[in-house]
Motif scaffolding. Structure first.
Motif, PDB file in Angstrom:
ATOM      1  N   PRO A 195       0.822  -1.221   0.000  1.00  0.00           N
ATOM      2  CA  PRO A 195       0.000   0.000   0.000  1.00  0.00           C
ATOM      3  C   PRO A 195       0.852   1.265   0.000  1.00  0.00           C
ATOM      4  N   TYR A 196       2.090   1.162   0.520  1.00  0.00           N
ATOM      5  CA  TYR A 196       2.955   2.336   0.566  1.00  0.00           C
ATOM      6  C   TYR A 196       4.330   1.941   0.057  1.00  0.00           C
ATOM      7  N   MET A 197       4.750   2.515  -1.072  1.00  0.00           N
ATOM      8  CA  MET A 197       6.105   2.263  -1.558  1.00  0.00           C
ATOM      9  C   MET A 197       7.094   3.152  -0.804  1.00  0.00           C
ATOM     10  N   THR A 198       6.642   4.352  -0.463  1.00  0.00           N
ATOM     11  CA  THR A 198       7.464   5.272   0.338  1.00  0.00           C
ATOM     12  C   THR A 198       6.537   5.993   1.286  1.00  0.00           C
ATOM     13  N   GLY A 199       7.103   6.572   2.345  1.00  0.00           N
ATOM     14  CA  GLY A 199       6.332   7.443   3.235  1.00  0.00           C
ATOM     15  C   GLY A 199       5.149   6.768   3.893  1.00  0.00           C
ATOM     16  N   ALA A 200       5.362   5.565   4.457  1.00  0.00           N
ATOM     17  CA  ALA A 200       4.256   4.916   5.164  1.00  0.00           C
ATOM     18  C   ALA A 200       3.916   5.719   6.412  1.00  0.00           C
ATOM     19  N   PRO A 201       2.623   5.868   6.749  1.00  0.00           N
ATOM     20  CA  PRO A 201       2.247   6.626   7.945  1.00  0.00           C
ATOM     21  C   PRO A 201       2.616   5.876   9.210  1.00  0.00           C
ATOM     22  N   LYS A 202       2.600   6.602  10.323  1.00  0.00           N
ATOM     23  CA  LYS A 202       2.963   5.979  11.598  1.00  0.00           C
ATOM     24  C   LYS A 202       1.941   4.936  12.037  1.00  0.00           C
ATOM     25  N   THR A 203       0.727   5.016  11.488  1.00  0.00           N
ATOM     26  CA  THR A 203      -0.314   4.057  11.865  1.00  0.00           C
ATOM     27  C   THR A 203      -0.119   2.702  11.190  1.00  0.00           C
ATOM     28  N   TYR A 204       0.862   2.624  10.301  1.00  0.00           N
ATOM     29  CA  TYR A 204       1.117   1.384   9.551  1.00  0.00           C
ATOM     30  C   TYR A 204       2.367   0.739  10.129  1.00  0.00           C
TER      31      TYR A 204
END
Lengths: 115, 465
Positions: B94-103
């Motif tokens: 779902p996130y290649m870069t910049g994953a949120p802290k909730t992940y």
């Protein structure tokens, strides 16, 4: 080449059991070996009955050689044959030309033997 | 909706429970703890993942060490009760870069990254090592090297040059194609992973039988009765059903029997110390002992004759630990698990180095040690101190430390071995004389006082009873 790689991946899935697939590193040479050739690979001689691609599978990649490995002869047409061995094809100088086909999820990255 | 600890736990439990035995060992699971509202636009790169209701999403990475794209799954759980309502196969996260802290990852059987990142420190400074009589030679060999094998050679080279003061001319390094190189990654060849500095060892030839024979022939003209020879072989080995062999870069491999016969052509010398890392190395032990022309011979092998030896990301564990015992520190300068100098003699013997490597070994290895005699077990490469020396060494080390911290290691040890040690000869000779006098007189003097304190010696006490 993509079709050939897909065929080699299917050959791996069909020939290796699950633990072999997850722990091994597989390589291939992107040139078709002509029917009737006898290949000297590692510590064995591999007879090639039909035009085929060759896959080499390192079954214990974290260990120094010699150890369990196998060669798959994948014909353009026909059934895949597996020959078990103890040595890789690229240990000696001149044994190059192999490419990484697949690294199993449990196989360490540092054990990949080709660039 | 705020994070509901109860539902999140239910989702995590379900996700892990749904994995097969093999899947649980090979699939990393991540959870998006932020609830995704019904209709939320979630993309696996370009593939839409439909969110049909308020959802807690688990992402299952089935091949965590692979680059993208590769097989993975989106597990969509109802945010109210945590039940899995849909599983979507995909090829991207779902996130290649910049994953949120909730992940976050919550099940990680495949930890990343693969290589170890160790912070190197300056190894603890110890009293410089002394060598009194004869020459010391070393042959370092690796045939069809991978990165770790070349790194083992570099570690041993630095240990011999810096800590033991082996003259550069007395060390021969044979590696791969005759250069500081190896098969496989990392490429290009840059730095030694112990402390991330450039490789220092000069490579004198290829890792071939011919070049190894050449080096041994060269030694025939040099070796004398008082001399010590260290041979270290690394990289790969095999077994042909009859005997072990050492793999080479090109040409013939080196059979154990042939290698032993070659060693048998060397002139008589004081000590032959062999350390072998390759698979099936144990098959060399007996032939070497049978043919050695040394008065004292020992062989320390990483594995039994019919076994393999394990490799590692940057070093082979057995070779690394044997060399660490000799060096008194790990490749990155860190502390050892215990003091290899188990008898406190001021030297690490062949047997002590083997015992240390055996004590901390990878469970896969099966180290085996063979020696021609008790004296052979005590063979060593240099002595750090003698009887009264610990006090002297403390004085010396305290004075050396500011220089050690200011200069490159190789420069520091060059000055120590070439300029300082010769100037300390008269002091150390006096200390040695004192040590020898002490060794002969002191035990009786101390025994008299102990007997006085305990009312007599144990023997005289038994007689009285």
């Amino acid at each position: 080449m993509t079709d050939a790689v897909d065929a080699l991946e299917r050959a791996l899935d069909a020939t290796l059991d699950e633990s072999e697939r997850t722990g091994s590193i597989a390589y291939f040479k992107p040139t078709v070996v002509s029917a009737g050739t006898e290949l000297h690979l590692g510590d064995i001689t591999v007879p090639v009955a039909r035009d085929s691609l060759i896959v080499f599978v390192d079954l214990e990649p974290a260990v120094n050689w010699s150890h369990s490995c196998c060669y798959l002869v994948v014909p353009v047409v026909g059934a895949v044959s597996r020959i078990d061995a103890r040595m890789p094809p690229f240990l000696k100088a001149g044994g190059g030309g192999w490419r990484l086909l697949r690294r199993g999820p449990l196989a360490p990255e540092w054990a990949v033997a080709v660039r | 909706m705020k994070e509901d600890g109860g539902v999140i736990s239910i989702v995590k439990n379900q996700a892990v429970n749904s994995l097969s035995w093999q899947g649980a060992r090979s699939t990393n699971l991540h959870i998006e703890k932020r609830m995704l509202k019904r209709g939320h636009k979630l993309l696996a790169r370009r593939q839409p993942i439909p969110i049909e209701r308020d959802t807690i999403m688990v992402f299952a990475d089935q091949a965590p060490r692979f680059n993208w794209a590769h097989p993975c799954r989106y597990l969509l759980h109802d945010a109210k009760n945590g039940e899995l309502y849909r599983e979507v196969p995909a090829q991207f996260p779902p996130y290649m870069t910049g994953a949120p802290k909730t992940y976050e990852v919550f099940h990680e059987p495949i930890p990343l990254p693969d290589r170890h990142h160790l912070w190197p420190i300056l190894p603890k400074l110890r009293c410089p090592i002394r060598w009194k009589r004869g020459q010391r030679y070393a042959v370092l060999f690796s045939g069809a090297s991978n990165n770790r094998h070349t790194n083992d050679l570099e570690f041993l080279y630095r240990t011999l040059r810096d800590l033991y003061g082996f003259p550069a001319a007395n060390i021969r390094v044979l590696n791969y194609d005759g250069t500081v190189s190896y098969s496989g990654g990392p490429q290009p060849v840059t730095s030694w992973p112990g402390d991330s500095t450039a490789y220092r060892m000069p490579v004198d030839g290829q890792g071939t039988k011919a070049d190894l024979d050449g080096v041994l022939d060269e030694l025939k003209k040099k070796l004398k009765r008082e001399d010590v020879l260290l041979i270290h072989t690394n990289n790969h080995g095999g077994h042909n059903g009859t005997e072990s062999y050492l793999c080479t870069y090109s040409g013939a491999d080196y059979l154990a029997s042939d290698f032993a016969l070659k060693l048998g052509t060397l002139p008589a010398h004081h000590c032959l110390m062999v350390m072998m890392e390759q698979c099936h190395a144990g098959g060399f032990n007996a032939p070497i002992l049978s043919n050695s022309t040394a008065s004292q011979t020992s062989v320390s092998s990483a594995c039994l004759e019919l076994n393999n030896s394990i490799g590692g990301a940057d070093f082979d564990p057995f070779a690394r630990d044997w060399i660490s015992a000799m060096a008194g520190a790990t490749p990155s300068g860190g502390a050892l698990a215990s003091n290899p100098d188990s008898d406190g003699s001021g030297k690490v013997s062949a047997e002590e180095a083997h015992n240390y490597a055996d004590a901390v070994k990878d469970p896969y290895d099966t180290p085996v040690f063979s020696a021609s005699s008790t004296e052979a077990r005590a063979c060593h490469l240099g002595q750090r101190y003698f009887w009264f020396w610990p006090v002297y060494c403390r004085i010396l080390v305290d004075l050396l430390r500011p220089h050690y911290q200011r200069r490159p290691i190789s420069e520091f040890y060059d000055i120590v071995h070439q300029r300082l040690v010769p100037q300390l000869t008269d002091i150390e000779q006096g200390l040695t004389l004192l040590s020898e006098t002490g060794r002969s007189e002191l035990p009786e003097q101390v025994a008299t006082r102990v007997a006085r304190a305990f009312g007599g010696s144990p023997r005289s006490q038994r007689r009285r009873r």
